[in-house]
Scaffold this motif. Sequence first.
Motif, PDB file in Angstrom:
ATOM      1  N   LEU A   1      19.450  10.335  68.660  1.00 37.51           N
ATOM      2  CA  LEU A   1      19.463   8.925  69.049  1.00 37.51           C
ATOM      3  C   LEU A   1      19.259   8.779  70.554  1.00 37.51           C
ATOM      4  CD1 LEU A   1      20.075   5.894  68.349  1.00 37.51           C
ATOM      5  CD2 LEU A   1      22.444   6.440  68.905  1.00 37.51           C
ATOM      6  N   ASN A   2      19.965   9.591  71.332  1.00 38.42           N
ATOM      7  CA  ASN A   2      19.809   9.531  72.790  1.00 38.42           C
ATOM      8  C   ASN A   2      18.388   9.884  73.218  1.00 38.42           C
ATOM      9  OD1 ASN A   2      22.417   8.702  73.248  1.00 38.42           O
ATOM     10  ND2 ASN A   2      23.212  10.784  73.430  1.00 38.42           N
ATOM     11  N   ARG A   3      17.779  10.852  72.540  1.00 40.20           N
ATOM     12  CA  ARG A   3      16.386  11.208  72.843  1.00 40.20           C
ATOM     13  C   ARG A   3      15.447  10.038  72.556  1.00 40.20           C
ATOM     14  NH1 ARG A   3      15.562  16.395  69.783  1.00 40.20           N
ATOM     15  NH2 ARG A   3      17.486  15.626  69.448  1.00 40.20           N
ATOM     16  N   LEU A   4      15.658   9.351  71.433  1.00 40.85           N
ATOM     17  CA  LEU A   4      14.818   8.203  71.090  1.00 40.85           C
ATOM     18  C   LEU A   4      14.996   7.069  72.091  1.00 40.85           C
ATOM     19  CD1 LEU A   4      15.227   8.077  67.212  1.00 40.85           C
ATOM     20  CD2 LEU A   4      13.203   8.764  68.498  1.00 40.85           C
ATOM     21  N   ILE A   5      16.223   6.872  72.542  1.00 38.63           N
ATOM     22  CA  ILE A   5      16.479   5.820  73.533  1.00 38.63           C
ATOM     23  C   ILE A   5      15.778   6.159  74.841  1.00 38.63           C
ATOM     24  CG2 ILE A   5      18.279   4.788  74.968  1.00 38.63           C
ATOM     25  CD1 ILE A   5      20.120   4.924  72.492  1.00 38.63           C
TER      26      ILE A   5
ATOM     27  N   SER B   1      10.365   3.371  73.399  1.00 42.52           N
ATOM     28  CA  SER B   1       9.736   2.336  72.582  1.00 42.52           C
ATOM     29  C   SER B   1      10.232   2.295  71.136  1.00 42.52           C
ATOM     30  CB  SER B   1       8.222   2.525  72.580  1.00 42.52           C
ATOM     31  OG  SER B   1       7.883   3.733  71.928  1.00 42.52           O
ATOM     32  N   PHE B   2      11.062   3.231  70.717  1.00 42.89           N
ATOM     33  CA  PHE B   2      11.455   3.303  69.315  1.00 42.89           C
ATOM     34  C   PHE B   2      12.249   2.078  68.870  1.00 42.89           C
ATOM     35  CE2 PHE B   2      13.986   4.775  65.690  1.00 42.89           C
ATOM     36  CZ  PHE B   2      12.993   5.333  64.914  1.00 42.89           C
ATOM     37  N   PHE B   3      13.106   1.537  69.743  1.00 42.60           N
ATOM     38  CA  PHE B   3      13.975   0.431  69.364  1.00 42.60           C
ATOM     39  C   PHE B   3      13.457  -0.926  69.831  1.00 42.60           C
ATOM     40  CE2 PHE B   3      16.840   4.095  69.177  1.00 42.60           C
ATOM     41  CZ  PHE B   3      17.274   3.953  67.877  1.00 42.60           C
ATOM     42  N   GLU B   4      12.240  -0.989  70.252  1.00 45.12           N
ATOM     43  CA  GLU B   4      11.674  -2.285  70.623  1.00 45.12           C
ATOM     44  C   GLU B   4      11.395  -3.088  69.364  1.00 45.12           C
ATOM     45  OE1 GLU B   4       8.269  -1.579  73.050  1.00 45.12           O
ATOM     46  OE2 GLU B   4       9.472  -0.940  74.766  1.00 45.12           O
ATOM     47  N   ASP B   5      11.467  -4.413  69.497  1.00 46.87           N
ATOM     48  CA  ASP B   5      11.276  -5.316  68.363  1.00 46.87           C
ATOM     49  C   ASP B   5       9.955  -5.060  67.650  1.00 46.87           C
ATOM     50  OD1 ASP B   5      12.230  -8.836  68.239  1.00 46.87           O
ATOM     51  OD2 ASP B   5      13.103  -7.046  67.331  1.00 46.87           O
ATOM     52  N   ALA B   6       8.883  -4.977  68.407  1.00 42.51           N
ATOM     53  CA  ALA B   6       7.558  -4.809  67.813  1.00 42.51           C
ATOM     54  C   ALA B   6       7.460  -3.482  67.072  1.00 42.51           C
ATOM     55  CB  ALA B   6       6.480  -4.893  68.891  1.00 42.51           C
ATOM     56  N   ALA B   7       8.035  -2.422  67.620  1.00 44.80           N
ATOM     57  CA  ALA B   7       7.969  -1.115  66.965  1.00 44.80           C
ATOM     58  C   ALA B   7       8.754  -1.120  65.662  1.00 44.80           C
ATOM     59  CB  ALA B   7       8.505  -0.037  67.903  1.00 44.80           C
ATOM     60  N   MET B   8       9.933  -1.763  65.675  1.00 38.71           N
ATOM     61  CA  MET B   8      10.720  -1.837  64.441  1.00 38.71           C
ATOM     62  C   MET B   8      10.007  -2.685  63.394  1.00 38.71           C
ATOM     63  SD  MET B   8      14.704  -1.931  65.638  1.00 38.71           S
ATOM     64  CE  MET B   8      14.584  -3.350  66.700  1.00 38.71           C
TER      65      MET B   8
ATOM     66  N   LEU C   1      12.723  -4.610  56.352  1.00 41.11           N
ATOM     67  CA  LEU C   1      14.026  -4.347  56.960  1.00 41.11           C
ATOM     68  C   LEU C   1      14.190  -5.125  58.267  1.00 41.11           C
ATOM     69  CD1 LEU C   1      14.513  -0.527  56.410  1.00 41.11           C
ATOM     70  CD2 LEU C   1      15.759  -2.391  55.341  1.00 41.11           C
ATOM     71  N   HIS C   2      13.133  -5.187  59.060  1.00 45.66           N
ATOM     72  CA  HIS C   2      13.199  -5.939  60.312  1.00 45.66           C
ATOM     73  C   HIS C   2      13.516  -7.395  60.025  1.00 45.66           C
ATOM     74  CE1 HIS C   2      11.606  -8.331  63.660  1.00 45.66           C
ATOM     75  NE2 HIS C   2      12.136  -7.356  64.397  1.00 45.66           N
ATOM     76  N   HIS C   3      12.865  -7.947  59.021  1.00 49.30           N
ATOM     77  CA  HIS C   3      13.122  -9.352  58.682  1.00 49.30           C
ATOM     78  C   HIS C   3      14.554  -9.546  58.192  1.00 49.30           C
ATOM     79  CE1 HIS C   3      12.765 -13.380  57.182  1.00 49.30           C
ATOM     80  NE2 HIS C   3      13.180 -12.962  55.994  1.00 49.30           N
ATOM     81  N   GLN C   4      15.034  -8.642  57.315  1.00 49.17           N
ATOM     82  CA  GLN C   4      16.363  -8.795  56.754  1.00 49.17           C
ATOM     83  C   GLN C   4      17.466  -8.685  57.797  1.00 49.17           C
ATOM     84  OE1 GLN C   4      16.343  -5.793  53.714  1.00 49.17           O
ATOM     85  NE2 GLN C   4      15.707  -7.231  52.127  1.00 49.17           N
ATOM     86  N   TYR C   5      17.302  -7.782  58.752  1.00 51.51           N
ATOM     87  CA  TYR C   5      18.380  -7.548  59.710  1.00 51.51           C
ATOM     88  C   TYR C   5      18.208  -8.272  61.031  1.00 51.51           C
ATOM     89  CZ  TYR C   5      20.104  -4.029  56.540  1.00 51.51           C
ATOM     90  OH  TYR C   5      20.592  -3.398  55.447  1.00 51.51           O
ATOM     91  N   VAL C   6      16.978  -8.502  61.467  1.00 54.87           N
ATOM     92  CA  VAL C   6      16.755  -9.086  62.785  1.00 54.87           C
ATOM     93  C   VAL C   6      15.983 -10.392  62.687  1.00 54.87           C
ATOM     94  CG1 VAL C   6      15.712  -8.707  65.053  1.00 54.87           C
ATOM     95  CG2 VAL C   6      16.740  -6.795  63.832  1.00 54.87           C
TER      96      VAL C   6
END
Length: 189
Positions: A122-126, A130-137, A144-149
């Motif tokens: 997780l720390n490596r991805l952070i 770009s892994f946790f950016e809105d567009a990437a998710m 899943l993006h729609h359901q959770y965010v």
Amino acid sequence: MDMEAPVPPLAHDVVTELAARLADHALIRLPGSAMRSGSENDTAAAARGRRVEYLTALLEKDPGVFLERHGDLLQLSDYGAFDGLRGDYEVNFYLRQLEQRQEPVSPQLLSAQTKNRRLAHLNRLIEEGSFFEDAAMRERAPLLHHQYVGQYLPYGGVQPPVGGGVPAAKGGHPLSDHVMAGVGEVLTQ
């Protein structure tokens, strides 16, 4: 200069017993040089003889390499044969590694190790960014993006229509609107 004392070799009877027993093991693979020394028409006894010869030579020449390559095939009782070689760093390293594999691991320790590996990933991805950016998710898993965010974002998580009009009519489906908006973006490019 600090020199290590020479390590005595393994006893010849131990070497021959280990080599003879492991030569019959299905997972023993000979290096290319040892395989070339025999012909394809060899009998099973000749092939076994080459395996015994290879294992004997390896045990006498470099027991550390033997433990690295074939240590997993040894029984727990065989580790005692290498006790006289514990002064050799390489032998000691592989014996400790093999012994640790034999020890039972508590579920708490295993759980902690798993959690630590996950946290490190997780720390490596952070750090990569770009892994946790809105567009990437949204691109990875739109549902899943729609359901959770996305359901908490204005317009149901979809881009507002071009021209600033109102999104789909009341009771519309924001996820389908999101998919259609994505198709529209691709078509306009």
